[in-house]
Design a protein around this motif. Sequence first.
Motif, PDB file in Angstrom:
ATOM      1  N   ASN A 160     -20.837  -7.310  -2.622  1.00 14.66           N
ATOM      2  CA  ASN A 160     -20.793  -7.093  -4.066  1.00 14.66           C
ATOM      3  C   ASN A 160     -19.932  -5.901  -4.465  1.00 14.66           C
ATOM      4  O   ASN A 160     -19.713  -5.673  -5.649  1.00 14.66           O
ATOM      5  N   SER A 161     -19.474  -5.149  -3.493  1.00 19.01           N
ATOM      6  CA  SER A 161     -18.611  -3.993  -3.792  1.00 19.01           C
ATOM      7  C   SER A 161     -17.194  -4.448  -4.108  1.00 19.01           C
ATOM      8  O   SER A 161     -16.780  -5.550  -3.768  1.00 19.01           O
ATOM      9  N   GLU A 162     -16.457  -3.537  -4.714  1.00 16.79           N
ATOM     10  CA  GLU A 162     -15.029  -3.754  -4.982  1.00 16.79           C
ATOM     11  C   GLU A 162     -14.243  -3.201  -3.789  1.00 16.79           C
ATOM     12  O   GLU A 162     -14.558  -2.126  -3.268  1.00 16.79           O
ATOM     13  N   TYR A 163     -13.240  -3.949  -3.349  1.00 17.41           N
ATOM     14  CA  TYR A 163     -12.427  -3.546  -2.197  1.00 17.41           C
ATOM     15  C   TYR A 163     -10.956  -3.497  -2.578  1.00 17.41           C
ATOM     16  O   TYR A 163     -10.528  -4.153  -3.522  1.00 17.41           O
ATOM     17  N   LYS A 164     -10.215  -2.725  -1.773  1.00 11.06           N
ATOM     18  CA  LYS A 164      -8.772  -2.643  -1.933  1.00 11.06           C
ATOM     19  C   LYS A 164      -8.177  -2.494  -0.537  1.00 11.06           C
ATOM     20  O   LYS A 164      -8.697  -1.757   0.290  1.00 11.06           O
ATOM     21  N   LEU A 165      -7.074  -3.209  -0.268  1.00  9.86           N
ATOM     22  CA  LEU A 165      -6.363  -3.116   0.995  1.00  9.86           C
ATOM     23  C   LEU A 165      -5.081  -2.332   0.775  1.00  9.86           C
ATOM     24  O   LEU A 165      -4.338  -2.609  -0.162  1.00  9.86           O
ATOM     25  N   MET A 166      -4.848  -1.335   1.635  1.00  6.68           N
ATOM     26  CA  MET A 166      -3.645  -0.519   1.538  1.00  6.68           C
ATOM     27  C   MET A 166      -2.963  -0.476   2.903  1.00  6.68           C
ATOM     28  O   MET A 166      -3.638  -0.293   3.914  1.00  6.68           O
ATOM     29  N   ILE A 167      -1.666  -0.640   2.896  1.00  7.19           N
ATOM     30  CA  ILE A 167      -0.885  -0.599   4.133  1.00  7.19           C
ATOM     31  C   ILE A 167       0.276   0.360   3.901  1.00  7.19           C
ATOM     32  O   ILE A 167       0.977   0.260   2.887  1.00  7.19           O
ATOM     33  N   GLY A 168       0.449   1.286   4.826  1.00  7.85           N
ATOM     34  CA  GLY A 168       1.536   2.244   4.695  1.00  7.85           C
ATOM     35  C   GLY A 168       2.016   2.725   6.048  1.00  7.85           C
ATOM     36  O   GLY A 168       1.236   2.794   6.995  1.00  7.85           O
ATOM     37  N   THR A 169       3.287   3.059   6.126  1.00  7.61           N
ATOM     38  CA  THR A 169       3.897   3.522   7.373  1.00  7.61           C
ATOM     39  C   THR A 169       4.579   4.860   7.146  1.00  7.61           C
ATOM     40  O   THR A 169       5.202   5.076   6.116  1.00  7.61           O
ATOM     41  N   ASP A 170       4.438   5.740   8.135  1.00  6.14           N
ATOM     42  CA  ASP A 170       5.137   7.019   8.128  1.00  6.14           C
ATOM     43  C   ASP A 170       5.834   7.172   9.473  1.00  6.14           C
ATOM     44  O   ASP A 170       5.506   6.473  10.435  1.00  6.14           O
ATOM     45  N   SER A 171       6.801   8.081   9.527  1.00  6.28           N
ATOM     46  CA  SER A 171       7.516   8.312  10.781  1.00  6.28           C
ATOM     47  C   SER A 171       7.734   9.800  11.003  1.00  6.28           C
ATOM     48  O   SER A 171       7.710  10.593  10.061  1.00  6.28           O
TER      49      SER A 171
END
Length: 157
Positions: free
Chosen positions: A29-40
Motif C-alpha cells: 500500500n506504500s508509494e514507491y519510486k525507482l531511481m537509477i543513476g551512474t557515477d564515475s
Amino acid sequence: MNFYHPRRGKCSFEEMMSEIQKYVREDPNSEYKLMIGTDSMTRYKETVFVTAIIIQRVGKGALFFYTKRTHSQMKELRYRIYRETEYSLTCVDLLKEHGFFRMFSDIPMEIHLDIGQQGETRKVIQEVVGWVTAVGYQAKIKPESYAASAVADRFTR
C-alpha cells in the motif's frame, strides 16, 4: 553482471530482482519510486563506473543495489558523462527484459544524471537530458539526482 547490496554483498541480477519484489510486496500500500543513476571516478590507469538501482518506499526508506564496471582511463568529461548515461539506460533495459515493469507498472522511474548547473557538466545538460527524455524516461540532475551524485558516487572510491 554482478550486483552488490551494501550489507549482504555480491548477488546475481535474479537475486536482486527477488529482493526488490519482496521489498515491494512487504508493504504493497506504500508509494514507491525507482531511481537509477551512474557515477564515475577516474584514477591513475582506470575509470570506475558505478550504477545504483534504488527502490524507494516514499517516506519510509529505500533498498538499493549497485554494479561496478572498470575501463581504461577516460579523461574527457563529456565522454564519461555519456558513458554514465549509457550504463543507466542499459540497466533500465535489463530490468525491462526481466519483466520488472510488467510486475510493477505503477512504480515511476527516474534516471539520475551526475550533472548540474555548477561546474563543467553544465555544458552537457541539454544533450544528456534530451537523450534520456527522447527514449521516454524522466531525467533528474543535481541536486535532485542523488542516485548518481550520492549513492553511486559513494561506491566509486
